[in-house]
Each structure stands twice: as structure tokens, then as C-alpha cells.
Design a protein around this motif. Structure first.
Motif, PDB file in Angstrom:
ATOM      1  N   VAL A 149       0.826  -1.206   0.000  1.00 21.86           N
ATOM      2  CA  VAL A 149       0.000   0.000   0.000  1.00 21.86           C
ATOM      3  C   VAL A 149       0.860   1.256   0.000  1.00 21.86           C
ATOM      4  O   VAL A 149       0.388   2.345  -0.361  1.00 21.86           O
ATOM      5  CB  VAL A 149      -0.956  -0.009   1.219  1.00 21.86           C
ATOM      6  N   LEU A 150       2.139   1.119   0.349  1.00 27.73           N
ATOM      7  CA  LEU A 150       3.038   2.271   0.424  1.00 27.73           C
ATOM      8  C   LEU A 150       3.994   2.374  -0.768  1.00 27.73           C
ATOM      9  O   LEU A 150       4.761   3.330  -0.856  1.00 27.73           O
ATOM     10  CB  LEU A 150       3.863   2.214   1.717  1.00 27.73           C
ATOM     11  N   HIS A 151       3.967   1.405  -1.665  1.00 26.11           N
ATOM     12  CA  HIS A 151       4.932   1.398  -2.762  1.00 26.11           C
ATOM     13  C   HIS A 151       4.882   2.678  -3.587  1.00 26.11           C
ATOM     14  O   HIS A 151       5.926   3.208  -4.003  1.00 26.11           O
ATOM     15  CB  HIS A 151       4.700   0.192  -3.670  1.00 26.11           C
ATOM     16  N   SER A 152       3.687   3.183  -3.820  1.00 19.95           N
ATOM     17  CA  SER A 152       3.560   4.364  -4.681  1.00 19.95           C
ATOM     18  C   SER A 152       4.199   5.600  -4.065  1.00 19.95           C
ATOM     19  O   SER A 152       4.468   6.582  -4.784  1.00 19.95           O
ATOM     20  CB  SER A 152       2.088   4.646  -4.974  1.00 19.95           C
ATOM     21  N   ARG A 153       4.478   5.566  -2.776  1.00 23.05           N
ATOM     22  CA  ARG A 153       5.081   6.736  -2.135  1.00 23.05           C
ATOM     23  C   ARG A 153       6.503   6.987  -2.646  1.00 23.05           C
ATOM     24  O   ARG A 153       6.965   8.127  -2.658  1.00 23.05           O
ATOM     25  CB  ARG A 153       5.094   6.538  -0.614  1.00 23.05           C
ATOM     26  N   ALA A 169       7.063  13.815   3.840  1.00 21.80           N
ATOM     27  CA  ALA A 169       5.750  13.305   4.238  1.00 21.80           C
ATOM     28  C   ALA A 169       5.892  12.120   5.185  1.00 21.80           C
ATOM     29  O   ALA A 169       5.182  12.029   6.201  1.00 21.80           O
ATOM     30  CB  ALA A 169       4.945  12.922   3.001  1.00 21.80           C
ATOM     31  N   TRP A 170       6.804  11.195   4.854  1.00 26.79           N
ATOM     32  CA  TRP A 170       7.045  10.063   5.746  1.00 26.79           C
ATOM     33  C   TRP A 170       7.567  10.530   7.096  1.00 26.79           C
ATOM     34  O   TRP A 170       7.107  10.075   8.156  1.00 26.79           O
ATOM     35  CB  TRP A 170       8.029   9.089   5.096  1.00 26.79           C
ATOM     36  N   SER A 171       8.516  11.459   7.091  1.00 30.00           N
ATOM     37  CA  SER A 171       9.091  11.961   8.333  1.00 30.00           C
ATOM     38  C   SER A 171       8.018  12.583   9.221  1.00 30.00           C
ATOM     39  O   SER A 171       8.022  12.398  10.446  1.00 30.00           O
ATOM     40  CB  SER A 171      10.177  13.006   8.034  1.00 30.00           C
ATOM     41  N   ALA A 172       7.100  13.322   8.616  1.00 31.87           N
ATOM     42  CA  ALA A 172       6.031  13.944   9.389  1.00 31.87           C
ATOM     43  C   ALA A 172       5.154  12.896  10.056  1.00 31.87           C
ATOM     44  O   ALA A 172       4.715  13.071  11.202  1.00 31.87           O
ATOM     45  CB  ALA A 172       5.191  14.845   8.484  1.00 31.87           C
ATOM     46  N   GLU A 173       4.917  11.788   9.352  1.00 33.80           N
ATOM     47  CA  GLU A 173       4.096  10.724   9.927  1.00 33.80           C
ATOM     48  C   GLU A 173       4.816  10.023  11.077  1.00 33.80           C
ATOM     49  O   GLU A 173       4.183   9.589  12.046  1.00 33.80           O
ATOM     50  CB  GLU A 173       3.701   9.723   8.843  1.00 33.80           C
ATOM     51  N   VAL A 174       6.136   9.906  10.978  1.00 32.07           N
ATOM     52  CA  VAL A 174       6.898   9.346  12.099  1.00 32.07           C
ATOM     53  C   VAL A 174       6.844  10.297  13.282  1.00 32.07           C
ATOM     54  O   VAL A 174       6.608   9.890  14.431  1.00 32.07           O
ATOM     55  CB  VAL A 174       8.364   9.089  11.680  1.00 32.07           C
ATOM     56  N   ARG A 175       7.046  11.584  13.010  1.00 33.10           N
ATOM     57  CA  ARG A 175       7.127  12.589  14.073  1.00 33.10           C
ATOM     58  C   ARG A 175       5.838  12.667  14.880  1.00 33.10           C
ATOM     59  O   ARG A 175       5.877  12.791  16.108  1.00 33.10           O
ATOM     60  CB  ARG A 175       7.451  13.953  13.467  1.00 33.10           C
ATOM     61  N   ASP A 176       4.681  12.599  14.199  1.00 31.27           N
ATOM     62  CA  ASP A 176       3.415  12.767  14.928  1.00 31.27           C
ATOM     63  C   ASP A 176       2.751  11.448  15.306  1.00 31.27           C
ATOM     64  O   ASP A 176       1.645  11.433  15.838  1.00 31.27           O
ATOM     65  CB  ASP A 176       2.444  13.647  14.148  1.00 31.27           C
ATOM     66  N   ARG A 180       3.532   4.924  13.193  1.00 28.96           N
ATOM     67  CA  ARG A 180       3.458   3.791  14.117  1.00 28.96           C
ATOM     68  C   ARG A 180       2.094   3.128  14.057  1.00 28.96           C
ATOM     69  O   ARG A 180       1.980   1.905  14.201  1.00 28.96           O
ATOM     70  CB  ARG A 180       3.756   4.281  15.543  1.00 28.96           C
ATOM     71  N   ALA A 181       1.062   3.902  13.813  1.00 29.74           N
ATOM     72  CA  ALA A 181      -0.296   3.351  13.766  1.00 29.74           C
ATOM     73  C   ALA A 181      -0.653   2.823  12.382  1.00 29.74           C
ATOM     74  O   ALA A 181      -1.688   2.165  12.225  1.00 29.74           O
ATOM     75  CB  ALA A 181      -1.301   4.427  14.176  1.00 29.74           C
ATOM     76  N   GLY A 182       0.178   3.100  11.390  1.00 24.13           N
ATOM     77  CA  GLY A 182      -0.146   2.704  10.033  1.00 24.13           C
ATOM     78  C   GLY A 182       0.697   1.545   9.538  1.00 24.13           C
ATOM     79  O   GLY A 182       1.143   0.697  10.318  1.00 24.13           O
TER      80      GLY A 182
END
Length: 279
Positions: A149-153, A169-176, A180-182
């Protein structure tokens, strides 16, 4: 014959120092190898630690997380030499098992990922005919280690700017905490290495035709597991090669004749690692 100029980032210890030593031993007396790192004292110590070599080794301060530092050194290299023949982008911020990814992700991405794209932008235009521009990555840097589901990133990104946007975008998801939930892997080294290889692939897509005509190799490379203190925090590396041993195939990639199928790919021990899982 024009003297050859080589540069290794993140070269004050481990694999980086081994790459400098190997290049300096295999190049000629008229050639120069730049040993770089962000701490002047450590750069000086690393240069002094090397055995006598054929080529000259010069220490230079380079902090890949600082855009001005990268631009400054690129400008200096062009002024002094008119170009560069071999670049190993090896600078890395290491992460330990006890580190909280949310707390370190900004610094980590600035070195490992935005540092990579800064070096590629600044030094790719300086690579001379027959040159090598090599990013030290990992066999973890393929889509095999990312949820589909993440390949297109990170797949088929058209430019370094697009890679930077995906990394941010990935870094922001790690930061907040969203990562971890995805579906993102908990080990931040995996997406980071994938982004590094994606950067090589994006730049290769833009330069492939001109580089082929000039005999230039742009590639990512995996040195494999090494016996280092950082790796020992994660795995049993007692039987793994030393950095000097692991440097051998990387030096061959930099100094041996170019194999066209290596261009724009992730290479380990002379073989291309597939970017996408088999259909």
C-alpha cells in the motif's frame, strides 16, 4: 592524463575511512582523495590514522545536513579541480534500539536523506567523463521491505524534489505518530534506505542518456552487514566482515569498468538487487 579526484562523505570512521584508504591505495600519486566529515578534529584524526598511500588524502569539513556546507565544498572542488571523478555518499546518522523515532526523525532524515539529495544535486554536475557517483545504501532499500500500500510513495518518482517531498511526508508521519499506527515499518532505517535508492533512481532517469555517452556510473550500493559497534547494538555481527573487508566490492564498483546494467540500480557484491517484488 588529468589527475583523478575522489571524495567520501561520512569518512571519519568505519566504512567511510576504509573507502578513503582503499581509494588512496589504488589511485595514483598525482590523484587526491578527500576525507570529509562534519567535525574538524575528527577529520584531522582520521587523516592522520591512515597508512602511507599512493594518492594524497586531504581532510575537509562537510556537514551534509547543512546546505551551505555542501554548496561551499562543491564550489571549492570545481575551483580547485574543475570536476570530480569518484564520489561515495556515505554520511549517515545511526539509530540505536533505544532511540525514539519520533524524537530523532528530523535530524535523521536531514543527514541520511536530505543529505543524500543535497550531495547528488551539488556533485552530479561536477562528475567528469568516466566518473562514478555512488550512494551507500542497504539491501533494505527496495520495495520488498515496504507494505504494498506504500509502494507508490517512493516508486517511479520523477525528480529529487519529488523524493524530498515523499521523505518529508514520511518523516512527518513518524514525528506525529501516524507511522506507528499505520503500515510503515517500525525500523526507520527501512524507509530511509528506500528513499535513498529512490533518489538515485530519480536522478538516473534524468541523466541516463547523457551519462551513458560519457561513461558515468550513478548507482546505489549495499556494503552488507559489517562488524561495527553500531551494528552490534542490533545484531550478532561477530562473524561479519570488517569495514575494510566490506569496502572491497564498493571499491571495485568505483574503479572497475562500468557495467551498464548497474546504472541507476542498487548493487550488492556486483549483482543488481531488484527494486520491485516479482509480479
Amino acid at each position: 592524463m588529468t589527475s583523478r579526484i575522489a571524495l567520501v562523505t561520512g569518512a571519519t570512521q568505519g566504512l567511510g575511512t576504509a573507502l578513503v584508504a582503499g581509494l588512496a591505495q589504488r589511485l595514483d600519486a598525482d590523484d587526491t582523495v578527500y576525507l570529509t566529515g562534519r567535525d574538524a578534529a575528527r577529520v584531522e584524526t582520521a587523516v592522520a590514522s591512515l597508512p602511507a598511500t599512493e594518492a594524497e588524502v586531504r581532510g575537509e569539513v562537510l556537514d551534509v545536513s547543512d546546505p551551505e556546507s555542501v554548496t561551499r565544498l562543491a564550489t571549492e572542488l570545481e575551483r580547485r579541480h574543475g570536476g570530480v571523478d569518484i564520489v561515495f555518499n556515505n554520511a549517515v546518522m545511526r539509530v540505536g534500539p533505544d532511540d525514539d523515532p519520533r524524537a530523532i526523525i528530523d535530524d535523521y532524515a536531514q543527514v541520511n536523506n536530505f543529505g543524500t539529495t543535497r550531495v547528488l544535486r551539488a556533485l552530479a554536475p561536477l562528475i567528469r567523463d568516466g566518473g562514478r557517483l555512488i550512494v551507500v545504501a542497504s539491501s533494505l532499500g527496495t520495495l520488498h521491505f515496504l507494505a504494498p500500500v506504500l509502494h507508490s510513495r517512493f516508486d517511479a518518482l520523477p525528480s529529487l524534489d519529488a523524493v524530498d517531498a515523499a521523505t518529508a511526508a514520511w518523516s512527518a508521519e513518524v514525528r506525529d505518530g501516524r507511522a506507528r499506527a499505520g503500515a510503515w515499518p517500525g525500523f526507520i532505517n527501512i524507509p530511509s534506505k528506500i528513499a535513498q535508492v529512490a533518489a538515485v533512481r530519480a536522478l538516473a532517469g534524468q541523466r541516463r542518456q547523457s551519462d551513458a555517452g560519457r561513461g558515468i556510473l550513478l548507482a546505489a550500493v549495499c556494503p552488507g552487514m559489517m562488524n561495527t559497534p553500531t551494528s552490534a547494538l542490533w545484531w550478532d555481527v561477530s562473524g561479519a566482515p570488517s569495514p575494510a573487508q566490506a569496502a572491497g566490492p564498493l571499491l571495485s564498483l568505483a574503479l572497475d569498468p562500468v557495467k551498464p546494467d548497474h546504472y541507476g540500480e542498487l548493487v550488492r557484491d556486483g549483482a543488481v538487487l531488484p527494486w520491485r517484488p516479482a509480479a
